[in-house]
Design a protein around this motif. Structure first.
Motif, PDB file in Angstrom:
ATOM      1  N   GLY A  31      46.659  -9.164 -39.429  1.00  0.00           N
ATOM      2  CA  GLY A  31      46.576  -9.419 -38.002  1.00  0.00           C
ATOM      3  C   GLY A  31      47.616  -8.749 -37.142  1.00  0.00           C
ATOM      4  O   GLY A  31      47.606  -8.940 -35.921  1.00  0.00           O
ATOM      5  N   ARG A  70      38.159  -6.449 -33.708  1.00  0.00           N
ATOM      6  CA  ARG A  70      38.675  -7.211 -34.841  1.00  0.00           C
ATOM      7  C   ARG A  70      37.627  -7.187 -35.947  1.00  0.00           C
ATOM      8  O   ARG A  70      36.550  -7.779 -35.823  1.00  0.00           O
ATOM      9  N   ASN A  92      45.781  -6.167 -43.419  1.00  0.00           N
ATOM     10  CA  ASN A  92      44.772  -7.024 -42.767  1.00  0.00           C
ATOM     11  C   ASN A  92      45.276  -8.425 -42.450  1.00  0.00           C
ATOM     12  O   ASN A  92      44.539  -9.411 -42.542  1.00  0.00           O
ATOM     13  N   LEU A 138      37.802  -8.523 -26.283  1.00  0.00           N
ATOM     14  CA  LEU A 138      37.898  -8.547 -27.737  1.00  0.00           C
ATOM     15  C   LEU A 138      36.504  -8.649 -28.340  1.00  0.00           C
ATOM     16  O   LEU A 138      35.732  -9.550 -27.993  1.00  0.00           O
ATOM     17  N   THR A 197      36.012  -8.016 -39.601  1.00  0.00           N
ATOM     18  CA  THR A 197      35.984  -9.105 -40.577  1.00  0.00           C
ATOM     19  C   THR A 197      35.567  -8.548 -41.941  1.00  0.00           C
ATOM     20  O   THR A 197      36.269  -8.706 -42.933  1.00  0.00           O
ATOM     21  N   VAL A 245      34.598  -9.117 -31.928  1.00  0.00           N
ATOM     22  CA  VAL A 245      34.824  -9.540 -33.305  1.00  0.00           C
ATOM     23  C   VAL A 245      33.582  -9.220 -34.129  1.00  0.00           C
ATOM     24  O   VAL A 245      32.461  -9.597 -33.753  1.00  0.00           O
ATOM     25  N   ARG A 290      40.790  -4.681 -40.361  1.00  0.00           N
ATOM     26  CA  ARG A 290      41.099  -5.618 -39.283  1.00  0.00           C
ATOM     27  C   ARG A 290      41.041  -4.977 -37.888  1.00  0.00           C
ATOM     28  O   ARG A 290      40.578  -5.594 -36.932  1.00  0.00           O
ATOM     29  N   ASP A 291      41.508  -3.712 -37.749  1.00  0.00           N
ATOM     30  CA  ASP A 291      41.555  -3.070 -36.437  1.00  0.00           C
ATOM     31  C   ASP A 291      40.258  -2.368 -36.070  1.00  0.00           C
ATOM     32  O   ASP A 291      40.147  -1.842 -34.963  1.00  0.00           O
TER      33      ASP A 291
END
Length: 563
Positions: free
Chosen positions: A122, A472, A120, A547, A474, A549, A478-479
């Motif tokens: 990035g 992304r 995790n 993206l 949290t 999040v 992470r993926d």
């Protein structure tokens, strides 16, 4: 009557001008040549080949290509063994081989590989399943890697396919490895030495029958790229071993927890049902996934899942040996599966092929999922067998109509599908940044097939709309592996599950990519994250990678009994 009219229309309509696929490996600078034992294929170790992974190793937004490679049994002391290879994407159809500079170039006998952000931090790390100890490479953050010794995943058995998902819900991806069989060169007879090892009148390698099957493995990620072997405590080794070849994480009962399907060679397939993020229960027979509709095991290699019908449940497709069909298991509302191979139109076209890598993707960006199959025989003597299409075979492409029916259109998709090799792993992704799916298929003992998708007509090209999403996490990993991305366009919901590896020993791009056809607007985007959070995001621009999040969208409350 309405259904009949739809099917007649589907079968008769030309479907417009389809995109064409062209082999651009040489132009792109991809000169990798796979190696897997002798040309004669005297032992079973020499026939399964290897896979391919499409992933962004250096975080520049472009997909790079990793080729797993085999080796040779006759390597002499001091001789350089065949190496795995990483090709870095340096712009539209320009790739550079950077294996050693990136700290890769694995010299083991490799079969499958999978990418995920295991710590995790990035960036995407890489796991390689080998004949012999498996290996984990950690990404330094710049596209170079360090071999992580002592990670706890160095399984010494013959690993075939592998994949990552968060099975226990702790926010870190865990690892499942399908192991094939126990192979000991000293105790296995060479092709021609055992009169029992004959196929269609020709002597072939011995196995898998008669050789000990191997248990699969589950490794739980405890953070910091430290794994523990949980195969016993989770029940993976509580059942008899089988000849595992393909692995797929798929949530068959829509409870938010990833289950594991394993395609087994000549034995019943396994479905490990995730019980509360604490253990697996093998439920393949109960769910209708262990056998085909005749109740017989098949020689299964690869496996893919996709919601081609738009019903909120993924169907499961399995590739099998020749003189048998591939198998299409349709997900029912009850949570069980029905063998719909023949009603789907996938039975007859697959019967004479020997199939390996496979995946669902939208080849023409019309909004319906299509199906890719990589074919190739095991023994070069297949060229002399009258009832076989030969050692080198073509890949196949089946167009889906959005209702669970497919039509083979291989001949209409351009010169790339005329190439004959003995293919194994395959993966799809946007390699040139134009929005549509390109394809890479590994070929045993030859160069890979690298297919550029040249869109044309209403189904693809600049006229076709598309939208893609990177996730992304949290609270989730992470993926966002395991997340369901849903888009609403022209009044129709489409869904994509974010995955690590699947098919056979390979991994497609991780982005959720949707073909929209002539639709020029996405009106709603929703994500169901592995953490359980469900949220809606603002409508994205089309023909753009967006993206998403976790935690930045608008929370959507679940309605019990409804999607």
């Amino acid at each position: 009557m309405i259904l009949a009219a739809v099917l007649v229309s589907f079968l008769a309509a030309p479907g417009g001008v389809l995109p064409t696929f062209h082999d651009v490996a040489e132009r792109a600078g991809i000169d990798f040549v796979h190696s897997c034992g002798s040309r004669e294929k005297d032992f079973i170790l020499e026939v399964n080949g290897s896979g391919v992974v499409l992933f962004d190793c250096d975080g520049d937004g472009d997909l790079d290509i990793y080729f797993a490679n085999g080796s040779r049994l006759d390597l002499k002391a001091g001789e350089t063994p065949p190496l795995d290879a990483l090709y870095r994407n340096e712009g539209p159809w320009r790739f550079r081989e950077v294996s050693r500079a990136a700290g890769l170039g694995d010299a083991r006998w490799s079969c499958g590989a999978a990418a995920a952000d295991v710590d995790n931090d990035g960036d995407l790390d890489l796991f390689v399943a080998n004949f012999g100890p498996d290996v984990l490479y950690l990404n330094r953050g710049d596209g170079t890697f360090d071999e992580k010794t002592g990670a706890g995943v160095e399984d010494p058995r013959w690993g075939s396919s592998c994949s990552f998902a968060d099975v226990d819900g702790d926010g870190f991806v865990d690892l499942f490895v399908a192991n094939y069989l126990e192979f000991d060169r000293a105790s296995v007879r060479r092709r021609g030495e055992d009169p029992a090892c004959v196929y269609k009148g020709f002597p072939i390698f011995c196995g898998p029958g008669g050789l000990p099957a191997a248990h699969d493995s589950l490794f739980l990620n405890r953070g910091g790229a430290a794994f523990i072997d949980a195969s016993d405590s989770w029940g993976v080794r509580g059942i008899p071993p089988a000849y595992g070849l393909g692995v797929l994480f798929v949530d068959v009962n829509r409870d938010g927890r990833p289950d594991v399907f394993v395609a087994n060679d000549t034995m019943a397939n396994h479905l490990f049902l995730n019980e509360g993020g604490r253990k697996f229960i093998e439920a393949g027979l109960y769910l209708g996934l262990a056998y085909n509709e005749y109740g017989t095991p098949q020689a299964s290699m690869g496996v893919a899942a996709g919601d081609e019908r738009g019903v909120g449940r993924e169907d499961i497709f399995i590739t099998n040996y020749e003189d048998d069909t591939n198998t299409y298991h349709r997900a029912d509302e009850s949570g069980l599966f029905t063998d719909a191979t023949w009603p789907s139109g996938l039975g007859e076209p697959s019967y004479k092929h020997l199939a390996w890598g496979t995946f669902f993707f939208d080849a023409d960006l019309d909004g319906s999922l299509d199906l890719f199959v990589a074919n190739g025989h095991l023994t070069p003597d297949a060229d002399r067998m009258r009832s076989s299409p030969g050692y080198r075979q073509r890949c196949q492409l089946f167009l889906g109509d959005g209702t669970g029916r497919f039509r083979e259109e291989t001949d209409r998709f351009g010169p790339g599908f005329a190439v004959r090799r003995s293919f194994r792993g395959a993966a799809a992704g946007d390699l040139d940044g134009d929005g549509d799916f390109d394809v890479v298929a590994s070929a045993i003992d030859e160069r890979p097939l690298v297919l550029e998708n040249r869109g044309a007509g209403p189904g693809g090209g600049p006229e076709a709309a598309w939208a893609a999403f990177r996730l992304r996490g949290t609270r989730s990993n992470r993926d966002g592996i395991g997340a369901r991305v849903r888009v609403l366009a022209a009044g129709r919901w489409r869904e994509h599950v974010v995955r690590s590896a699947s098919g056979y020993a390979s991994q497609c791009e991780m982005a959720a990519r949707f073909g929209l056809g002539s639709t020029q607007e996405v009106t709603r985007v929703e994500v169901e994250w592995p953490s359980g959070l469900r949220e809606a995001f603002a409508a994205p621009r089309i023909r753009t990678v967006t993206l998403l999040v976790e935690g930045t969208g608008k929370r959507v409350e679940r309605e019990e009994g409804k999607r």
